[in-house]
Design a protein around this motif. Structure first.
Motif, PDB file in Angstrom:
ATOM      1  N   HIS A  98       0.831  -1.200   0.000  1.00  0.00           N
ATOM      2  CA  HIS A  98       0.000   0.000   0.000  1.00  0.00           C
ATOM      3  C   HIS A  98       0.868   1.253   0.000  1.00  0.00           C
ATOM      4  O   HIS A  98       0.523   2.265  -0.624  1.00  0.00           O
ATOM      5  CB  HIS A  98      -0.929  -0.001   1.212  1.00  0.00           C
ATOM      6  N   LEU A  99       2.003   1.189   0.691  1.00  0.00           N
ATOM      7  CA  LEU A  99       2.908   2.335   0.718  1.00  0.00           C
ATOM      8  C   LEU A  99       3.415   2.696  -0.681  1.00  0.00           C
ATOM      9  O   LEU A  99       3.809   3.842  -0.921  1.00  0.00           O
ATOM     10  CB  LEU A  99       4.115   2.038   1.616  1.00  0.00           C
TER      11      LEU A  99
ATOM     12  N   ASP B  25       1.691   3.004  -3.377  1.00  0.00           N
ATOM     13  CA  ASP B  25       0.804   4.027  -3.933  1.00  0.00           C
ATOM     14  C   ASP B  25       1.140   5.399  -3.367  1.00  0.00           C
ATOM     15  O   ASP B  25       1.129   6.401  -4.096  1.00  0.00           O
ATOM     16  CB  ASP B  25      -0.660   3.681  -3.647  1.00  0.00           C
ATOM     17  N   LEU B  26       1.420   5.483  -2.083  1.00  0.00           N
ATOM     18  CA  LEU B  26       1.781   6.763  -1.489  1.00  0.00           C
ATOM     19  C   LEU B  26       3.130   7.249  -2.011  1.00  0.00           C
ATOM     20  O   LEU B  26       3.308   8.450  -2.278  1.00  0.00           O
ATOM     21  CB  LEU B  26       1.811   6.654   0.036  1.00  0.00           C
ATOM     22  N   ALA B  27       4.072   6.341  -2.174  1.00  0.00           N
ATOM     23  CA  ALA B  27       5.375   6.726  -2.718  1.00  0.00           C
ATOM     24  C   ALA B  27       5.238   7.242  -4.147  1.00  0.00           C
ATOM     25  O   ALA B  27       5.897   8.220  -4.528  1.00  0.00           O
ATOM     26  CB  ALA B  27       6.329   5.524  -2.672  1.00  0.00           C
ATOM     27  N   THR B  28       4.385   6.606  -4.922  1.00  0.00           N
ATOM     28  CA  THR B  28       4.167   7.049  -6.296  1.00  0.00           C
ATOM     29  C   THR B  28       3.548   8.441  -6.325  1.00  0.00           C
ATOM     30  O   THR B  28       3.915   9.293  -7.145  1.00  0.00           O
ATOM     31  CB  THR B  28       3.260   6.061  -7.040  1.00  0.00           C
ATOM     32  N   ALA B  29       2.600   8.695  -5.419  1.00  0.00           N
ATOM     33  CA  ALA B  29       1.910   9.984  -5.387  1.00  0.00           C
ATOM     34  C   ALA B  29       2.851  11.138  -5.096  1.00  0.00           C
ATOM     35  O   ALA B  29       2.655  12.252  -5.595  1.00  0.00           O
ATOM     36  CB  ALA B  29       0.792   9.946  -4.347  1.00  0.00           C
ATOM     37  N   ILE B  30       3.888  10.911  -4.310  1.00  0.00           N
ATOM     38  CA  ILE B  30       4.746  12.009  -3.857  1.00  0.00           C
ATOM     39  C   ILE B  30       6.123  12.007  -4.514  1.00  0.00           C
ATOM     40  O   ILE B  30       6.867  12.999  -4.429  1.00  0.00           O
ATOM     41  CB  ILE B  30       4.901  11.943  -2.311  1.00  0.00           C
ATOM     42  N   HIS B  31       6.487  10.919  -5.206  1.00  0.00           N
ATOM     43  CA  HIS B  31       7.861  10.774  -5.688  1.00  0.00           C
ATOM     44  C   HIS B  31       8.371  11.971  -6.467  1.00  0.00           C
ATOM     45  O   HIS B  31       9.474  12.481  -6.229  1.00  0.00           O
ATOM     46  CB  HIS B  31       8.003   9.513  -6.552  1.00  0.00           C
ATOM     47  N   PHE B  32       7.603  12.449  -7.457  1.00  0.00           N
ATOM     48  CA  PHE B  32       8.101  13.516  -8.326  1.00  0.00           C
ATOM     49  C   PHE B  32       8.151  14.874  -7.625  1.00  0.00           C
ATOM     50  O   PHE B  32       8.618  15.845  -8.208  1.00  0.00           O
ATOM     51  CB  PHE B  32       7.272  13.592  -9.603  1.00  0.00           C
ATOM     52  N   TYR B  33       7.697  14.914  -6.382  1.00  0.00           N
ATOM     53  CA  TYR B  33       7.776  16.157  -5.611  1.00  0.00           C
ATOM     54  C   TYR B  33       8.912  16.124  -4.593  1.00  0.00           C
ATOM     55  O   TYR B  33       9.074  17.076  -3.823  1.00  0.00           O
ATOM     56  CB  TYR B  33       6.435  16.430  -4.913  1.00  0.00           C
ATOM     57  N   THR B  34       9.710  15.063  -4.583  1.00  0.00           N
ATOM     58  CA  THR B  34      10.797  15.002  -3.595  1.00  0.00           C
ATOM     59  C   THR B  34      11.817  16.124  -3.772  1.00  0.00           C
ATOM     60  O   THR B  34      12.408  16.553  -2.776  1.00  0.00           O
ATOM     61  CB  THR B  34      11.506  13.626  -3.618  1.00  0.00           C
TER      62      THR B  34
ATOM     63  N   ALA C 276       9.259   2.348   7.104  1.00  0.00           N
ATOM     64  CA  ALA C 276       9.561   1.699   5.827  1.00  0.00           C
ATOM     65  C   ALA C 276       9.397   2.638   4.635  1.00  0.00           C
ATOM     66  O   ALA C 276       9.844   2.303   3.528  1.00  0.00           O
ATOM     67  CB  ALA C 276       8.648   0.485   5.640  1.00  0.00           C
ATOM     68  N   PHE C 277       8.782   3.794   4.850  1.00  0.00           N
ATOM     69  CA  PHE C 277       8.465   4.647   3.701  1.00  0.00           C
ATOM     70  C   PHE C 277       9.695   5.129   2.932  1.00  0.00           C
ATOM     71  O   PHE C 277       9.679   5.130   1.691  1.00  0.00           O
ATOM     72  CB  PHE C 277       7.607   5.842   4.129  1.00  0.00           C
TER      73      PHE C 277
ATOM     74  N   GLY D  89      -8.409   8.075   6.870  1.00  0.00           N
ATOM     75  CA  GLY D  89      -9.300   7.013   6.419  1.00  0.00           C
ATOM     76  C   GLY D  89      -8.775   5.620   6.657  1.00  0.00           C
ATOM     77  O   GLY D  89      -9.535   4.639   6.593  1.00  0.00           O
ATOM     78  N   ARG D  90      -7.482   5.505   6.947  1.00  0.00           N
ATOM     79  CA  ARG D  90      -6.891   4.174   7.123  1.00  0.00           C
ATOM     80  C   ARG D  90      -5.655   4.322   8.008  1.00  0.00           C
ATOM     81  O   ARG D  90      -4.753   5.110   7.696  1.00  0.00           O
ATOM     82  CB  ARG D  90      -6.506   3.588   5.754  1.00  0.00           C
ATOM     83  N   PRO D  91      -5.553   3.575   9.086  1.00  0.00           N
ATOM     84  CA  PRO D  91      -4.437   3.779  10.018  1.00  0.00           C
ATOM     85  C   PRO D  91      -3.115   3.268   9.469  1.00  0.00           C
ATOM     86  O   PRO D  91      -3.064   2.321   8.681  1.00  0.00           O
ATOM     87  CB  PRO D  91      -4.864   2.977  11.254  1.00  0.00           C
ATOM     88  N   LEU D  92      -2.053   3.926   9.874  1.00  0.00           N
ATOM     89  CA  LEU D  92      -0.692   3.468   9.636  1.00  0.00           C
ATOM     90  C   LEU D  92      -0.010   3.325  10.987  1.00  0.00           C
ATOM     91  O   LEU D  92      -0.368   4.014  11.947  1.00  0.00           O
ATOM     92  CB  LEU D  92       0.083   4.475   8.772  1.00  0.00           C
TER      93      LEU D  92
END
Length: 339
Positions: free
Chosen positions: A252-253, A255-264, A293-294, A283-286
């Motif tokens: 699942h992480l 998807d989050l990495a993909t969403a933010i990668h180009f903004y690093t 691990a992110f 909406g979903r706990p981490l």
């Protein structure tokens, strides 16, 4: 696998129009050409001549088997059934969500699908402005994107969806194995010397950390896999997630990495990342292990783009990835192994 040009893709699209019951001479407008040729069209059939707009995709030949593509569209339908904002696909005459055309065309057989066009009321951003720092995006947008990602993962679990056929999974080997799903980033000729050594060391550490992180179902399962800015549309009903071409099993992480990668490299990266995670966690706990691990997942995602570029040198996007994204990936690798 045969590469087709716009003329051939248009001919294949017109054959598909007829298969779906549309006038094959309907005007087509090219929207995008990367992995697939994507066209838009307007249909004015009906007694009141009401217009309905559609998107037609001519899939890259050989990218997915018919069974794999059917699995992808089943996943989209499962999400739609759970209320997630995703596209609506048309059924072909045989009941599938796509048809196969071109059997008598020199380009050969190609898969084509059609979906209702979603009106995009503004750009969520794009890869290049994220990397060069010129993107001006409200952190609230990243929070909304995080909520959408959480909805996808929650809906997948609620639906009980399981992969009907294997695809190129975004698991440990698919990301940083000896034969990664998108290609080997170490094949990029410009990656040499200390930079190459840093990336090689980072890959070993990624493998260690993601192995320890594990694949329990609350962390790993069917995911979108390509949650980049261009695959998120702003509509009157909110953000809508499109283009499930790379959907497979993964963390699942990812998807989050993909969403933010180009903004690093963006000066507001930390703010955007925090908003993305806050939206997701609404909406979903981490748990602490997810956050720990992110960085490994983010770097693994960066390496997939370089692997993709390594096999497509000479094209515009791969050359941009090598020129602008490779240096940032090396920076991430150095920071990762130094932490």
């Amino acid at each position: 696998m045969t590469s087709v040009d716009l003329t051939a893709a248009t001919a294949l699209a017109r054959e598909a129009l007829e298969t779906f019951g549309f006038d094959p001479d309907t005007p087509l407008t090219l929207l995008k050409n990367r992995e697939n040729f994507v066209f838009s069209l307007t249909d004015t059939r009906g007694e009141d001549n009401a217009s309905t707009r559609y998107v037609l995709r001519v899939h890259r030949q050989g990218y997915h088997s018919d069974a794999e593509l059917a699995c992808e569209l089943d996943f989209v339908r499962a999400l739609h059934g759970e209320g997630v904002a995703v596209p609506s696909f048309l059924h072909s005459p045989d009941g599938r969500g796509f048809c196969t055309v071109g059997h008598n065309h020199p380009a050969g057989a190609h898969q084509v699908d059609m979906q209702l066009l979603l009106e995009n009321h503004g750009n969520f951003g794009d890869e290049r402005t994220g990397v060069d720092g010129s993107a001006s995006i409200d952190p609230a947008d990243f929070a909304a994107l995080g909520r959408l990602a959480a909805e996808v993962h929650n809906a997948t679990e609620r639906s009980g969806y399981t992969m009907a056929v294997p695809r190129d999974d975004w698991d440990l080997d698919g990301l940083v194995g000896t034969e990664p799903a998108w290609g080997d980033p170490l094949r990029i000729a410009e990656l040499v010397g200390e930079d190459r050594a840093a990336v090689e060391a980072a890959i070993l550490r990624i493998r260690e950390q993601l192995t320890a992180y594990g694949t329990p179902k609350n962390r790993f399962g069917p995911i979108h896999s390509d949650l980049t800015p261009e695959n998120v549309l702003r509509t009157g009903a909110g953000l809508v997630l499109i283009d499930f071409d790379d959907f497979a099993a993964g963390w699942h992480l990812f998807d989050l990495a993909t969403a933010i990668h180009f903004y690093t490299p963006h000066p507001r990266y930390a703010e955007y990342r925090d908003a993305l995670f806050a939206g997701y966690e609404s909406g979903r706990p981490l748990d602490p292990a997810d956050h720990a691990a992110f960085p490994a997942m983010l770097l693994a995602r960066a390496l997939t783009y370089l692997g993709w570029a390594a096999d497509r040198r000479g094209e515009d996007t791969p050359e941009w990835l090598v020129a602008r994204v490779l240096p940032n990936t090396v920076r991430l690798a150095r920071e990762f192994i130094a932490d």
